[in-house]
Write an enzyme that holds these catalytic residues in place. Structure first.
Site, PDB file in Angstrom:
ATOM      1  N   SER A  98      -9.562  88.262  54.223  1.00 14.97           N
ATOM      2  CA  SER A  98      -8.490  88.321  55.213  1.00 14.97           C
ATOM      3  C   SER A  98      -7.864  86.938  55.427  1.00 14.97           C
ATOM      4  O   SER A  98      -6.636  86.799  55.426  1.00 14.97           O
ATOM      5  CB  SER A  98      -9.101  88.760  56.546  1.00 14.97           C
ATOM      6  N   THR A 139       2.768  92.551  64.218  1.00 16.43           N
ATOM      7  CA  THR A 139       2.334  93.605  65.156  1.00 16.43           C
ATOM      8  C   THR A 139       2.477  93.151  66.609  1.00 16.43           C
ATOM      9  O   THR A 139       2.182  92.007  66.940  1.00 16.43           O
ATOM     10  CB  THR A 139       0.852  93.938  64.880  1.00 16.43           C
ATOM     11  N   ILE A 170      -3.635  89.350  65.641  1.00 16.99           N
ATOM     12  CA  ILE A 170      -3.181  88.427  64.596  1.00 16.99           C
ATOM     13  C   ILE A 170      -4.345  87.636  64.011  1.00 16.99           C
ATOM     14  O   ILE A 170      -4.984  86.819  64.712  1.00 16.99           O
ATOM     15  CB  ILE A 170      -2.081  87.486  65.155  1.00 16.99           C
ATOM     16  N   GLY A 245       8.008  93.003  52.590  1.00 14.88           N
ATOM     17  CA  GLY A 245       7.841  92.412  51.252  1.00 14.88           C
ATOM     18  C   GLY A 245       6.577  91.564  51.166  1.00 14.88           C
ATOM     19  O   GLY A 245       5.884  91.549  50.145  1.00 14.88           O
ATOM     20  N   CYS A 246       6.260  90.853  52.253  1.00 15.25           N
ATOM     21  CA  CYS A 246       5.017  90.063  52.288  1.00 15.25           C
ATOM     22  C   CYS A 246       3.817  91.010  52.258  1.00 15.25           C
ATOM     23  O   CYS A 246       2.801  90.744  51.602  1.00 15.25           O
ATOM     24  CB  CYS A 246       4.914  89.232  53.565  1.00 15.25           C
ATOM     25  N   GLU A 371      -2.590  96.235  57.722  1.00 17.12           N
ATOM     26  CA  GLU A 371      -1.705  96.242  56.545  1.00 17.12           C
ATOM     27  C   GLU A 371      -1.214  97.658  56.232  1.00 17.12           C
ATOM     28  O   GLU A 371      -1.040  98.032  55.071  1.00 17.12           O
ATOM     29  CB  GLU A 371      -2.437  95.695  55.309  1.00 17.12           C
ATOM     30  N   PHE A 391       7.979 109.818  58.615  1.00 14.59           N
ATOM     31  CA  PHE A 391       7.489 108.863  59.628  1.00 14.59           C
ATOM     32  C   PHE A 391       8.058 109.164  61.008  1.00 14.59           C
ATOM     33  O   PHE A 391       7.432 108.922  62.012  1.00 14.59           O
ATOM     34  CB  PHE A 391       7.926 107.420  59.297  1.00 14.59           C
TER      35      PHE A 391
END
Ligand code: TGC
Ligand code: FAD
Length: 392
Positions: A98, A139, A170, A245-246, A371, A391
Protein backbone atom coordinates in the site's frame (compact mmCIF):
# COMPACT_ATOMS: atom_id res chain seq x y z
CA UNK A 1 11.56 -13.11 15.61
CA UNK A 2 10.34 -15.61 13.02
CA UNK A 3 12.38 -17.01 10.17
CA UNK A 4 10.75 -16.32 6.81
CA UNK A 5 10.59 -19.74 5.13
CA UNK A 6 8.73 -18.56 2.02
CA UNK A 7 9.55 -20.14 -1.32
CA UNK A 8 7.94 -19.01 -4.56
CA UNK A 9 5.68 -21.41 -6.46
CA UNK A 10 5.64 -21.60 -10.23
CA UNK A 11 3.36 -24.45 -11.30
CA UNK A 12 3.09 -23.37 -14.95
CA UNK A 13 6.76 -22.42 -15.39
CA UNK A 14 5.93 -18.73 -15.57
CA UNK A 15 9.56 -17.89 -14.86
CA UNK A 16 10.30 -18.91 -18.46
CA UNK A 17 8.24 -15.90 -19.54
CA UNK A 18 10.33 -13.53 -17.44
CA UNK A 19 13.58 -11.90 -18.51
CA UNK A 20 16.75 -12.22 -16.43
CA UNK A 21 16.20 -8.62 -15.33
CA UNK A 22 12.66 -9.41 -14.14
CA UNK A 23 13.94 -12.33 -12.09
CA UNK A 24 16.77 -10.28 -10.62
CA UNK A 25 14.36 -7.50 -9.59
CA UNK A 26 11.96 -9.98 -7.99
CA UNK A 27 14.68 -11.92 -6.21
CA UNK A 28 16.31 -8.73 -4.92
CA UNK A 29 12.99 -7.55 -3.50
CA UNK A 30 12.37 -10.98 -1.95
CA UNK A 31 15.80 -11.13 -0.33
CA UNK A 32 15.48 -7.61 1.10
CA UNK A 33 12.03 -8.40 2.52
CA UNK A 34 13.20 -11.64 4.12
CA UNK A 35 16.13 -9.88 5.78
CA UNK A 36 14.71 -6.49 6.70
CA UNK A 37 10.92 -6.65 6.89
CA UNK A 38 9.66 -10.16 7.66
CA UNK A 39 11.40 -10.24 11.06
CA UNK A 40 9.65 -7.05 12.25
CA UNK A 41 6.34 -6.85 10.39
CA UNK A 42 4.21 -8.78 12.88
CA UNK A 43 5.35 -6.55 15.71
CA UNK A 44 4.56 -3.36 13.79
CA UNK A 45 1.23 -4.78 12.72
CA UNK A 46 0.28 -5.46 16.32
CA UNK A 47 1.40 -1.95 17.36
CA UNK A 48 -0.56 -0.50 14.41
CA UNK A 49 2.48 1.35 13.15
CA UNK A 50 4.24 1.65 9.81
CA UNK A 51 7.95 0.77 10.15
CA UNK A 52 9.38 4.04 8.85
CA UNK A 53 12.97 2.83 9.09
CA UNK A 54 12.43 0.60 6.03
CA UNK A 55 11.77 3.57 3.71
CA UNK A 56 15.36 3.85 2.33
CA UNK A 57 15.44 0.09 1.69
CA UNK A 58 12.07 0.22 -0.02
CA UNK A 59 13.42 2.97 -2.26
CA UNK A 60 16.55 0.93 -3.01
CA UNK A 61 14.59 -2.07 -4.37
CA UNK A 62 12.58 0.20 -6.70
CA UNK A 63 9.52 0.38 -4.45
CA UNK A 64 8.98 4.09 -5.13
CA UNK A 65 8.24 4.84 -8.76
CA UNK A 66 9.47 1.61 -10.39
CA UNK A 67 8.22 2.68 -13.84
CA UNK A 68 8.91 6.42 -13.48
CA UNK A 69 11.77 7.45 -15.83
CA UNK A 70 15.25 7.52 -14.35
CA UNK A 71 15.67 11.20 -15.19
CA UNK A 72 13.17 11.90 -12.39
CA UNK A 73 14.76 9.45 -9.96
CA UNK A 74 12.48 6.51 -10.79
CA UNK A 75 13.75 3.05 -11.69
CA UNK A 76 12.62 3.22 -15.33
CA UNK A 77 11.39 -0.38 -15.26
CA UNK A 78 8.64 -2.02 -17.28
CA UNK A 79 5.18 -2.95 -16.00
CA UNK A 80 6.01 -6.61 -15.34
CA UNK A 81 8.90 -5.54 -13.08
CA UNK A 82 6.56 -3.14 -11.28
CA UNK A 83 4.09 -6.00 -10.80
CA UNK A 84 6.74 -8.38 -9.50
CA UNK A 85 7.88 -5.83 -6.90
CA UNK A 86 4.26 -5.39 -5.76
CA UNK A 87 3.86 -9.18 -5.58
CA UNK A 88 6.87 -9.51 -3.30
CA UNK A 89 5.89 -6.59 -1.07
CA UNK A 90 2.35 -7.79 -0.55
CA UNK A 91 3.59 -11.34 0.02
CA UNK A 92 5.01 -9.84 3.21
CA UNK A 93 2.19 -7.45 4.09
CA UNK A 94 -0.51 -5.56 2.17
CA UNK A 95 0.38 -2.41 4.13
CA UNK A 96 3.88 -2.48 2.71
CA UNK A 97 2.51 -2.70 -0.84
CA UNK A 98 0.00 0.00 0.00
CA UNK A 99 2.71 2.46 0.96
CA UNK A 100 4.55 1.69 -2.24
CA UNK A 101 1.38 1.83 -4.40
CA UNK A 102 0.32 5.19 -3.04
CA UNK A 103 3.76 6.72 -3.44
CA UNK A 104 4.34 5.30 -6.94
CA UNK A 105 0.97 5.24 -8.66
CA UNK A 106 -1.11 7.77 -6.79
CA UNK A 107 1.48 10.48 -6.08
CA UNK A 108 4.43 10.13 -8.46
CA UNK A 109 2.29 9.03 -11.42
CA UNK A 110 -0.03 12.11 -11.44
CA UNK A 111 2.90 14.48 -10.92
CA UNK A 112 4.70 12.79 -13.81
CA UNK A 113 1.67 12.56 -16.13
CA UNK A 114 -0.37 15.63 -15.23
CA UNK A 115 2.31 17.92 -13.81
CA UNK A 116 4.67 20.32 -15.57
CA UNK A 117 8.43 19.94 -15.83
CA UNK A 118 9.07 22.18 -12.83
CA UNK A 119 6.75 20.08 -10.64
CA UNK A 120 8.32 16.84 -11.86
CA UNK A 121 11.81 18.08 -11.00
CA UNK A 122 10.74 19.48 -7.67
CA UNK A 123 8.91 16.45 -6.30
CA UNK A 124 9.73 13.22 -8.15
CA UNK A 125 13.38 12.68 -7.11
CA UNK A 126 12.53 13.24 -3.44
CA UNK A 127 9.58 10.86 -3.66
CA UNK A 128 11.69 8.24 -5.46
CA UNK A 129 14.37 8.32 -2.75
CA UNK A 130 11.84 8.26 0.08
CA UNK A 131 12.95 11.67 1.36
CA UNK A 132 9.33 12.69 0.80
CA UNK A 133 6.34 10.46 1.54
CA UNK A 134 3.17 11.23 -0.37
CA UNK A 135 -0.54 10.61 0.02
CA UNK A 136 -3.51 10.71 -2.37
CA UNK A 137 -6.75 12.36 -1.35
CA UNK A 138 -9.77 11.32 -3.36
CA UNK A 139 -12.23 9.68 -0.91
CA UNK A 140 -14.36 11.88 1.33
CA UNK A 141 -16.57 11.00 4.29
CA UNK A 142 -19.70 11.06 2.08
CA UNK A 143 -18.10 10.14 -1.26
CA UNK A 144 -16.30 6.79 -1.48
CA UNK A 145 -17.40 4.74 -4.49
CA UNK A 146 -18.77 7.94 -6.03
CA UNK A 147 -15.78 10.30 -5.96
CA UNK A 148 -17.37 12.49 -8.63
CA UNK A 149 -19.70 13.82 -5.91
CA UNK A 150 -16.78 15.28 -3.92
CA UNK A 151 -17.32 18.59 -2.11
CA UNK A 152 -13.69 19.55 -1.41
CA UNK A 153 -13.20 22.75 -3.40
CA UNK A 154 -10.82 25.57 -4.23
CA UNK A 155 -11.38 29.19 -5.17
CA UNK A 156 -9.15 31.37 -7.30
CA UNK A 157 -8.02 34.23 -5.07
CA UNK A 158 -5.87 35.93 -7.70
CA UNK A 159 -2.37 35.11 -6.44
CA UNK A 160 -3.25 31.73 -4.82
CA UNK A 161 -6.01 29.13 -4.45
CA UNK A 162 -8.03 28.76 -1.25
CA UNK A 163 -8.69 25.08 -0.49
CA UNK A 164 -11.46 23.80 1.82
CA UNK A 165 -12.83 20.36 2.60
CA UNK A 166 -11.74 17.00 4.00
CA UNK A 167 -10.54 13.66 2.69
CA UNK A 168 -10.95 10.45 4.67
CA UNK A 169 -9.34 6.99 4.72
CA UNK A 170 -6.07 8.28 3.29
CA UNK A 171 -3.06 5.93 3.33
CA UNK A 172 0.19 7.55 4.56
CA UNK A 173 -1.73 10.71 5.57
CA UNK A 174 -0.46 10.97 9.17
CA UNK A 175 3.18 11.42 8.13
CA UNK A 176 2.98 12.50 4.49
CA UNK A 177 5.17 15.39 3.35
CA UNK A 178 3.01 16.08 0.30
CA UNK A 179 -0.53 15.15 -0.71
CA UNK A 180 -2.01 15.01 -4.20
CA UNK A 181 -5.52 16.26 -3.49
CA UNK A 182 -8.50 16.18 -5.85
CA UNK A 183 -10.85 19.14 -5.54
CA UNK A 184 -13.44 21.07 -7.56
CA UNK A 185 -12.95 24.60 -8.81
CA UNK A 186 -15.72 27.20 -8.88
CA UNK A 187 -17.09 25.67 -12.10
CA UNK A 188 -17.23 22.22 -10.48
CA UNK A 189 -14.30 20.83 -12.55
CA UNK A 190 -11.96 18.40 -10.71
CA UNK A 191 -8.23 19.26 -10.59
CA UNK A 192 -5.25 17.83 -8.72
CA UNK A 193 -3.33 20.08 -6.30
CA UNK A 194 -0.08 19.32 -4.49
CA UNK A 195 -0.54 20.29 -0.85
CA UNK A 196 2.57 20.39 1.34
CA UNK A 197 2.85 19.72 5.05
CA UNK A 198 3.30 22.98 6.86
CA UNK A 199 0.77 24.92 4.78
CA UNK A 200 -1.42 26.79 7.26
CA UNK A 201 -4.81 25.16 7.82
CA UNK A 202 -3.67 21.71 6.57
CA UNK A 203 -3.90 18.91 9.17
CA UNK A 204 -3.67 15.08 8.93
CA UNK A 205 -5.30 13.38 11.95
CA UNK A 206 -4.66 9.64 12.19
CA UNK A 207 -7.52 7.12 11.98
CA UNK A 208 -7.35 4.71 14.92
CA UNK A 209 -9.08 1.40 15.66
CA UNK A 210 -8.38 -0.33 12.33
CA UNK A 211 -8.45 -4.12 12.56
CA UNK A 212 -6.99 -4.41 9.04
CA UNK A 213 -3.92 -2.97 7.31
CA UNK A 214 -2.51 -2.10 10.70
CA UNK A 215 1.09 -1.76 9.48
CA UNK A 216 -0.01 1.06 7.17
CA UNK A 217 -0.91 4.47 8.57
CA UNK A 218 -4.33 5.83 7.58
CA UNK A 219 -5.75 9.26 8.30
CA UNK A 220 -7.65 12.29 7.14
CA UNK A 221 -6.54 15.29 5.11
CA UNK A 222 -8.31 18.38 6.43
CA UNK A 223 -8.19 21.73 4.60
CA UNK A 224 -9.36 24.80 6.47
CA UNK A 225 -8.79 27.80 4.20
CA UNK A 226 -5.44 26.44 3.00
CA UNK A 227 -3.62 28.88 0.72
CA UNK A 228 -2.18 26.74 -2.09
CA UNK A 229 0.29 28.44 -4.45
CA UNK A 230 -0.97 28.52 -8.03
CA UNK A 231 2.11 26.66 -9.24
CA UNK A 232 0.93 23.61 -7.21
CA UNK A 233 -2.02 22.86 -9.51
CA UNK A 234 -1.33 19.91 -11.84
CA UNK A 235 -2.06 21.60 -15.16
CA UNK A 236 -2.14 18.83 -17.76
CA UNK A 237 -5.36 16.93 -16.98
CA UNK A 238 -8.63 17.69 -15.20
CA UNK A 239 -11.93 15.90 -14.65
CA UNK A 240 -12.67 12.65 -12.82
CA UNK A 241 -10.67 10.75 -15.44
CA UNK A 242 -7.47 12.25 -13.94
CA UNK A 243 -7.67 10.55 -10.51
CA UNK A 244 -9.22 7.44 -12.11
CA UNK A 245 -6.21 7.22 -14.43
CA UNK A 246 -3.94 7.01 -11.38
CA UNK A 247 -6.18 4.30 -9.95
CA UNK A 248 -5.66 2.20 -13.07
CA UNK A 249 -1.97 2.04 -12.29
CA UNK A 250 -2.46 1.28 -8.59
CA UNK A 251 -5.17 -1.32 -9.23
CA UNK A 252 -2.83 -3.09 -11.64
CA UNK A 253 -0.23 -3.25 -8.84
CA UNK A 254 -2.82 -4.68 -6.46
CA UNK A 255 -3.63 -7.45 -8.95
CA UNK A 256 0.00 -8.57 -8.68
CA UNK A 257 0.14 -7.95 -4.94
CA UNK A 258 -2.84 -10.20 -4.26
CA UNK A 259 -1.00 -13.06 -5.98
CA UNK A 260 1.82 -12.50 -3.50
CA UNK A 261 -0.55 -12.89 -0.54
CA UNK A 262 -2.10 -16.02 -2.04
CA UNK A 263 1.34 -17.52 -2.64
CA UNK A 264 2.39 -16.84 0.95
CA UNK A 265 -0.78 -18.46 2.34
CA UNK A 266 -0.41 -21.46 0.03
CA UNK A 267 3.28 -21.82 0.85
CA UNK A 268 2.57 -21.83 4.58
CA UNK A 269 -0.41 -24.21 4.25
CA UNK A 270 1.52 -26.68 2.09
CA UNK A 271 4.43 -26.78 4.52
CA UNK A 272 2.14 -27.13 7.53
CA UNK A 273 0.07 -29.88 5.89
CA UNK A 274 3.20 -31.94 5.23
CA UNK A 275 4.54 -31.46 8.76
CA UNK A 276 1.40 -31.75 10.86
CA UNK A 277 0.45 -35.32 11.75
CA UNK A 278 -3.01 -36.52 12.82
CA UNK A 279 -4.36 -40.09 12.89
CA UNK A 280 -0.81 -41.29 12.27
CA UNK A 281 -0.39 -39.48 8.94
CA UNK A 282 0.57 -36.00 7.73
CA UNK A 283 -2.67 -34.11 7.17
CA UNK A 284 -1.43 -33.54 3.57
CA UNK A 285 -2.27 -37.22 2.99
CA UNK A 286 -6.00 -36.65 3.53
CA UNK A 287 -8.06 -36.03 0.41
CA UNK A 288 -9.93 -33.08 1.94
CA UNK A 289 -6.67 -31.23 2.60
CA UNK A 290 -5.33 -32.11 -0.85
CA UNK A 291 -8.49 -30.68 -2.40
CA UNK A 292 -7.91 -27.39 -0.62
CA UNK A 293 -4.23 -27.23 -1.65
CA UNK A 294 -4.89 -28.33 -5.23
CA UNK A 295 -7.60 -25.73 -5.67
CA UNK A 296 -5.33 -23.06 -4.21
CA UNK A 297 -2.50 -23.65 -6.67
CA UNK A 298 -5.03 -23.87 -9.53
CA UNK A 299 -6.50 -20.47 -8.68
CA UNK A 300 -3.06 -18.93 -8.15
CA UNK A 301 -1.88 -20.24 -11.52
CA UNK A 302 -4.96 -18.86 -13.30
CA UNK A 303 -4.38 -15.47 -11.66
CA UNK A 304 -0.68 -15.52 -12.60
CA UNK A 305 -1.57 -16.12 -16.26
CA UNK A 306 -4.28 -13.45 -16.28
CA UNK A 307 -1.99 -10.92 -14.67
CA UNK A 308 1.08 -11.65 -16.75
CA UNK A 309 -0.97 -11.10 -19.90
CA UNK A 310 -2.33 -7.88 -18.42
CA UNK A 311 1.27 -6.81 -17.80
CA UNK A 312 2.14 -7.45 -21.44
CA UNK A 313 -0.85 -5.36 -22.55
CA UNK A 314 0.15 -2.64 -20.12
CA UNK A 315 3.72 -2.62 -21.48
CA UNK A 316 2.23 -2.13 -24.94
CA UNK A 317 -0.11 0.64 -23.69
CA UNK A 318 -3.13 -1.52 -24.62
CA UNK A 319 -4.54 -2.55 -21.22
CA UNK A 320 -8.02 -1.12 -20.68
CA UNK A 321 -9.38 0.13 -17.36
CA UNK A 322 -11.98 -2.63 -17.47
CA UNK A 323 -9.31 -5.32 -17.94
CA UNK A 324 -7.46 -3.92 -14.93
CA UNK A 325 -10.68 -3.97 -12.88
CA UNK A 326 -11.24 -7.62 -13.75
CA UNK A 327 -7.75 -8.59 -12.56
CA UNK A 328 -7.94 -6.53 -9.34
CA UNK A 329 -11.33 -7.99 -8.47
CA UNK A 330 -10.52 -11.58 -9.37
CA UNK A 331 -7.14 -11.69 -7.68
CA UNK A 332 -8.13 -10.06 -4.39
CA UNK A 333 -11.15 -12.33 -4.09
CA UNK A 334 -8.99 -15.34 -4.96
CA UNK A 335 -6.42 -14.37 -2.30
CA UNK A 336 -9.08 -13.86 0.36
CA UNK A 337 -10.60 -17.28 -0.31
CA UNK A 338 -7.14 -18.88 -0.20
CA UNK A 339 -6.31 -17.10 3.06
CA UNK A 340 -9.49 -18.51 4.63
CA UNK A 341 -8.75 -22.05 3.44
CA UNK A 342 -5.11 -21.79 4.51
CA UNK A 343 -6.23 -20.66 7.95
CA UNK A 344 -8.30 -23.84 8.29
CA UNK A 345 -5.42 -26.07 7.22
CA UNK A 346 -3.36 -24.59 10.07
CA UNK A 347 -6.06 -25.57 12.58
CA UNK A 348 -5.89 -23.60 15.82
CA UNK A 349 -2.32 -22.52 15.05
CA UNK A 350 -3.77 -20.60 12.11
CA UNK A 351 -5.35 -18.01 14.38
CA UNK A 352 -2.04 -17.09 16.03
CA UNK A 353 0.64 -14.63 14.99
CA UNK A 354 3.05 -17.56 14.56
CA UNK A 355 1.77 -17.55 10.99
CA UNK A 356 0.98 -14.65 8.63
CA UNK A 357 -2.41 -15.99 7.56
CA UNK A 358 -4.77 -14.05 9.85
CA UNK A 359 -2.84 -10.83 9.22
CA UNK A 360 -3.13 -11.38 5.46
CA UNK A 361 -6.82 -12.22 5.78
CA UNK A 362 -7.56 -9.08 7.79
CA UNK A 363 -5.49 -6.94 5.40
CA UNK A 364 -7.38 -8.27 2.40
CA UNK A 365 -10.64 -6.94 3.86
CA UNK A 366 -9.22 -3.46 3.16
CA UNK A 367 -7.78 -4.42 -0.20
CA UNK A 368 -11.13 -5.77 -1.40
CA UNK A 369 -12.69 -2.39 -0.49
CA UNK A 370 -10.12 0.22 -1.47
CA UNK A 371 -9.17 1.23 -4.99
CA UNK A 372 -12.75 0.37 -5.98
CA UNK A 373 -14.84 -2.18 -4.09
CA UNK A 374 -15.47 -5.74 -5.24
CA UNK A 375 -18.96 -4.62 -6.34
CA UNK A 376 -17.75 -1.57 -8.24
CA UNK A 377 -15.25 -3.62 -10.25
CA UNK A 378 -17.98 -6.09 -11.17
CA UNK A 379 -20.14 -3.17 -12.37
CA UNK A 380 -17.20 -1.86 -14.41
CA UNK A 381 -17.02 -5.24 -16.18
CA UNK A 382 -20.80 -5.26 -16.57
CA UNK A 383 -20.73 -1.79 -18.11
CA UNK A 384 -17.88 -2.75 -20.43
CA UNK A 385 -19.56 -5.86 -21.82
CA UNK A 386 -23.15 -4.57 -22.03
CA UNK A 387 -22.62 -0.86 -22.64
CA UNK A 388 -25.18 -0.17 -19.91
CA UNK A 389 -24.11 1.81 -16.82
CA UNK A 390 -25.56 0.22 -13.67
CA UNK A 391 -23.78 2.54 -11.18
CA UNK A 392 -26.44 5.20 -11.05
P1 TGC B 1 -17.72 8.10 -15.26
O1 TGC B 1 -18.76 9.07 -15.73
O2 TGC B 1 -17.84 6.68 -15.66
O3 TGC B 1 -16.27 8.61 -15.68
C1 TGC B 1 -15.84 9.95 -15.47
C2 TGC B 1 -14.67 10.19 -16.39
O4 TGC B 1 -13.57 9.34 -16.01
C3 TGC B 1 -13.23 8.47 -17.11
N1 TGC B 1 -12.86 7.17 -16.51
C4 TGC B 1 -11.60 6.77 -16.39
N2 TGC B 1 -10.45 7.33 -16.77
C5 TGC B 1 -9.32 6.68 -16.50
N3 TGC B 1 -9.30 5.49 -15.84
C6 TGC B 1 -10.45 4.90 -15.42
N4 TGC B 1 -10.41 3.75 -14.72
C7 TGC B 1 -11.67 5.54 -15.69
N5 TGC B 1 -12.97 5.26 -15.42
C8 TGC B 1 -13.69 6.28 -15.93
C9 TGC B 1 -14.45 8.41 -17.97
O5 TGC B 1 -14.15 8.07 -19.29
C10 TGC B 1 -14.97 9.83 -17.85
O6 TGC B 1 -14.17 10.68 -18.65
P2 TGC B 1 -14.81 11.97 -19.37
O7 TGC B 1 -13.68 12.54 -20.15
O8 TGC B 1 -15.93 11.42 -20.21
O9 TGC B 1 -15.30 12.87 -18.28
O10 TGC B 1 -17.65 8.25 -13.69
P3 TGC B 1 -18.67 7.82 -12.58
O11 TGC B 1 -18.90 9.00 -11.72
O12 TGC B 1 -19.87 7.13 -13.19
O13 TGC B 1 -17.86 6.76 -11.74
C11 TGC B 1 -17.43 5.56 -12.30
C12 TGC B 1 -16.81 4.65 -11.21
C13 TGC B 1 -17.87 4.24 -10.20
C14 TGC B 1 -16.30 3.43 -11.93
C15 TGC B 1 -15.67 5.39 -10.53
O14 TGC B 1 -16.10 6.50 -9.84
C16 TGC B 1 -14.89 4.51 -9.58
O15 TGC B 1 -13.97 3.82 -10.00
N6 TGC B 1 -15.22 4.50 -8.23
C17 TGC B 1 -14.42 3.82 -7.25
C18 TGC B 1 -13.66 4.85 -6.46
C19 TGC B 1 -12.29 4.37 -6.06
O16 TGC B 1 -11.75 3.42 -6.59
N7 TGC B 1 -11.68 5.05 -5.12
C20 TGC B 1 -10.35 4.76 -4.74
C21 TGC B 1 -9.78 5.85 -3.87
S1 TGC B 1 -8.04 5.75 -3.72
C22 TGC B 1 -7.73 4.42 -2.80
O17 TGC B 1 -8.56 3.66 -2.45
C23 TGC B 1 -6.33 4.22 -2.47
S2 TGC B 1 -6.01 2.90 -1.45
C24 TGC B 1 -4.36 2.92 -1.72
C25 TGC B 1 -3.60 1.90 -1.00
O18 TGC B 1 -3.41 2.05 0.23
O19 TGC B 1 -3.07 0.99 -1.71
P1 FAD C 1 -19.16 3.06 -0.07
O1 FAD C 1 -18.90 3.69 -1.38
O2 FAD C 1 -20.07 3.77 0.88
O3 FAD C 1 -19.72 1.61 -0.33
C1 FAD C 1 -20.39 0.84 0.68
C2 FAD C 1 -20.92 -0.43 0.01
O4 FAD C 1 -21.87 -0.07 -1.01
C3 FAD C 1 -19.84 -1.24 -0.69
O5 FAD C 1 -20.07 -2.61 -0.52
C4 FAD C 1 -20.01 -0.85 -2.16
O6 FAD C 1 -19.57 -1.88 -3.04
C5 FAD C 1 -21.50 -0.64 -2.24
N1 FAD C 1 -21.86 0.27 -3.34
C6 FAD C 1 -21.52 1.59 -3.49
N2 FAD C 1 -21.99 2.08 -4.63
C7 FAD C 1 -22.63 1.05 -5.26
C8 FAD C 1 -23.32 0.92 -6.50
N3 FAD C 1 -23.41 1.94 -7.36
N4 FAD C 1 -23.85 -0.28 -6.80
C9 FAD C 1 -23.75 -1.33 -5.95
N5 FAD C 1 -23.10 -1.27 -4.77
C10 FAD C 1 -22.56 -0.09 -4.43
N6 FAD C 1 -9.05 6.55 -0.48
C11 FAD C 1 -8.24 7.52 -0.98
O7 FAD C 1 -8.68 8.44 -1.66
N7 FAD C 1 -6.89 7.48 -0.73
C12 FAD C 1 -6.32 6.50 0.00
O8 FAD C 1 -5.10 6.49 0.19
C13 FAD C 1 -7.17 5.50 0.57
N8 FAD C 1 -6.63 4.54 1.39
C14 FAD C 1 -7.47 3.67 2.02
C15 FAD C 1 -6.95 2.81 3.00
C16 FAD C 1 -7.78 1.94 3.70
C17 FAD C 1 -7.23 1.06 4.77
C18 FAD C 1 -9.16 1.89 3.37
C19 FAD C 1 -10.08 0.92 4.06
C20 FAD C 1 -9.70 2.74 2.42
C21 FAD C 1 -8.86 3.66 1.75
N9 FAD C 1 -9.38 4.60 0.84
C22 FAD C 1 -8.56 5.56 0.29
C23 FAD C 1 -10.82 4.69 0.63
C24 FAD C 1 -11.39 3.63 -0.31
O9 FAD C 1 -11.05 3.88 -1.63
C25 FAD C 1 -12.92 3.63 -0.10
O10 FAD C 1 -13.16 3.07 1.17
C26 FAD C 1 -13.63 2.85 -1.19
O11 FAD C 1 -13.55 3.51 -2.42
C27 FAD C 1 -15.12 2.61 -0.84
O12 FAD C 1 -15.73 3.76 -0.38
P2 FAD C 1 -16.61 3.72 0.99
O13 FAD C 1 -15.77 3.10 2.04
O14 FAD C 1 -17.11 5.08 1.20
O15 FAD C 1 -17.80 2.73 0.69
Amino acid sequence: MKTDLYQGHDYYLMDELLSDEHKLIRDTARAWIKKEVSPIIEDYYERAEFPKQIVPGLASIGGFGPYIPQEYGGAGLDQISYGLIMQELERCDSGLRSTSSVQSSLVMYPIWKYGNEEQRKKYLPKLASGEFIGSFGLTEPDHGSNPGGMVTNFKDMGDHYLLNGAKMWISNAPFCDVAVVWAKNEEGRIWGLVVERGMEGFTTPETHGKLSLRASATGELVFDNVKVPKENLLPNKSGLGAPLGCLDSARYGIAWGAIGVALDCYDSALRYAKERTQFGKPIAAFQLQQKKLAEMITEITKAQLLTFRLGQLKNEGRATSAQISMAKRNNVDMALKIAREARQIHGAMGITNEYSIMRHMANLESVITYEGTHDIHLLITGFDITGVNAFK
